[in-house]
Design an enzyme around this catalytic site. Structure first.
Site, PDB file in Angstrom:
ATOM      1  N   LYS A  52       0.838  -1.207   0.000  1.00 51.22           N
ATOM      2  CA  LYS A  52       0.000   0.000   0.000  1.00 51.22           C
ATOM      3  C   LYS A  52       0.876   1.262   0.000  1.00 51.22           C
ATOM      4  CE  LYS A  52      -3.721  -2.486   2.308  1.00 51.22           C
ATOM      5  NZ  LYS A  52      -4.528  -2.764   3.507  1.00 51.22           N
ATOM      6  N   GLN A  96      -4.338  -1.641   9.835  1.00 49.58           N
ATOM      7  CA  GLN A  96      -4.291  -2.963   9.188  1.00 49.58           C
ATOM      8  C   GLN A  96      -4.828  -4.046  10.127  1.00 49.58           C
ATOM      9  OE1 GLN A  96      -3.550  -3.382   5.996  1.00 49.58           O
ATOM     10  NE2 GLN A  96      -3.693  -5.612   6.008  1.00 49.58           N
ATOM     11  N   ASP A 119     -10.779   2.742   4.356  1.00 51.14           N
ATOM     12  CA  ASP A 119     -11.047   1.306   4.227  1.00 51.14           C
ATOM     13  C   ASP A 119     -12.550   1.052   4.061  1.00 51.14           C
ATOM     14  OD1 ASP A 119      -8.979  -0.578   4.180  1.00 51.14           O
ATOM     15  OD2 ASP A 119      -8.536  -0.294   6.314  1.00 51.14           O
TER      16      ASP A 119
HETATM   17  N1  GUN Z   1      -6.679  -6.927   6.359  1.00 46.87           N
HETATM   18  C1  GUN Z   1      -7.026  -7.621   5.249  1.00 46.87           C
HETATM   19  N2  GUN Z   1      -7.556  -6.807   4.310  1.00 46.87           N
HETATM   20  C2  GUN Z   1      -7.548  -5.563   4.846  1.00 46.87           C
HETATM   21  C3  GUN Z   1      -7.968  -4.303   4.356  1.00 46.87           C
HETATM   22  O1  GUN Z   1      -8.480  -4.139   3.237  1.00 46.87           O
HETATM   23  N3  GUN Z   1      -7.783  -3.255   5.207  1.00 46.87           N
HETATM   24  C4  GUN Z   1      -7.253  -3.397   6.458  1.00 46.87           C
HETATM   25  N4  GUN Z   1      -7.140  -2.310   7.221  1.00 46.87           N
HETATM   26  N5  GUN Z   1      -6.862  -4.569   6.939  1.00 46.87           N
HETATM   27  C5  GUN Z   1      -6.999  -5.641   6.139  1.00 46.87           C
END
Ligand code: GUN
Length: 303
Positions: A52, A96, A119
């Site tokens: 990311k 995350q 998100d």
């Molecule tokens: N863990 C797995 N997928 C995601 C996501 O799209 N965002 C976040 N914050 N954690 C994750």
């Protein structure tokens, strides 16, 4: 069979975002800023967050990564979130998942200001998405819609079977596929771990979205000829023959299922890359105040 090439699409969309960033810069405005919060040292989470951050750099966003110790208390994390909620230099941020067991994920998600929740996990954003109001949409479902759209796949009137009912993927995906829009207008069936005779449903599906996290779960005998198959699975399994020591497996038995499909997304190189791009799109929307005005910020006291 046509491959749904997430890598190609992600590259294309990142170029489009980079062009927008160039215009923002040229207009003398602040460039979008995404913050990622990573708690602990989970290998998969580290990889995803690194991807990311790297993608932010590729499109010209500012990004900041906060790595917090795995034994941080829930209150300490809430304090960090409160700071980010009130930091005007931050357009959007993510925490995350998964979080260590001693931290209540729901409480954390609720603490993130909806206007910075790129998100799309906060109940305000989920609720707005459900009612078809402007909102951040959870990155994986958003990426799948983009994929269906850019490959011009007809969804109206089709039967879509979503396997999995997680808050992050299955649930929002099923709602998005039925809504009155393009892509959308599907008849949707949600299947999950308690579904009896799952193949009875998948065999009727024009579109299957597999998001249950079980490697090679969807086999060729469960798929109708000509179906569109979207694989959301990304299970890490040990593989000594690779440089990293592991490989990623999808929820679909790709080798055999692909022979029956009209379209199929691979793993890796499919939905995963679209997910990262969706996060960038949400961050751009945050910077442009597309869904919320910045003045709507609130602190923990108001929760
Ligand atoms: N863990 C797995 N997928 C995601 C996501 O799209 N965002 C976040 N914050 N954690 C994750």
């Amino acid at each position: 069979m046509q491959l749904l090439d997430g890598k190609k699409l992600a590259t294309e969309i990142k170029l489009e975002i980079a062009e927008e960033v160039r215009k923002i810069k040229a207009a003398g405005k602040k460039i979008p800023h995404l913050v990622a919060v990573l708690v602990g040292e989970d290998g998969a989470s580290q990889t995803y967050v690194a991807s990311k951050v790297k993608s932010c750099e590729e499109v010209g966003f500012k990004s900041t990564l906060f790595k917090l110790k795995k034994d941080i208390t829930e209150n300490e994390l809430l304090t960090k979130i409160n700071l980010l909620n009130n930091d005007d230099s931050v357009d959007g941020f993510i925490v995350q998942l998964p979080l260590p067991k001693h931290i209540n994920e729901e409480k954390i998600m609720l603490a993130i200001a909806p206007e910075k929740d790129v998100d799309g996990f906060h109940p305000t954003n989920v609720g707005r998405m459900t009612l078809n109001l402007p909102s951040y949409v959870s990155a994986t479902p958003k990426g799948i819609l983009e994929m269906l759209n850019r490959y011009n796949i007809e969804t109206e009137g089709k039967h879509c079977v979503v396997i999995g009912r997680s808050n992050i993927v299955g649930l929002p995906m099923s709602l998005l596929m039925q809504r009155r829009s393009k892509p959308g207008n599907c008849t949707v069936t949600i299947c999950h771990s308690k579904t009896n005779d799952l193949a009875k449903y998948t065999l009727q599906a024009d579109i299957i979205i597999a998001a249950l996290g079980k490697p090679k779960f969807l086999t060729a005998d469960m798929v109708k000829k000509g179906a569109v198959v979207i694989d959301v699975g990304i299970t890490r399994v040990v593989d000594a023959s690779t440089k990293s020591g592991f490989k990623l497996l999808g929820d679909v038995d790709f080798e055999h299922v692909q022979k029956k499909c009209s379209y199929i997304s691979p793993v890796p190189g499919g939905v995963g890359l679209m997910t990262v791009v969706s996060l960038l799109q949400n961050t751009l929307s945050a910077a442009k105040e597309e869904f919320y005005k910045k003045s709507m910020s609130f602190g923990l006291d108001e929760l």
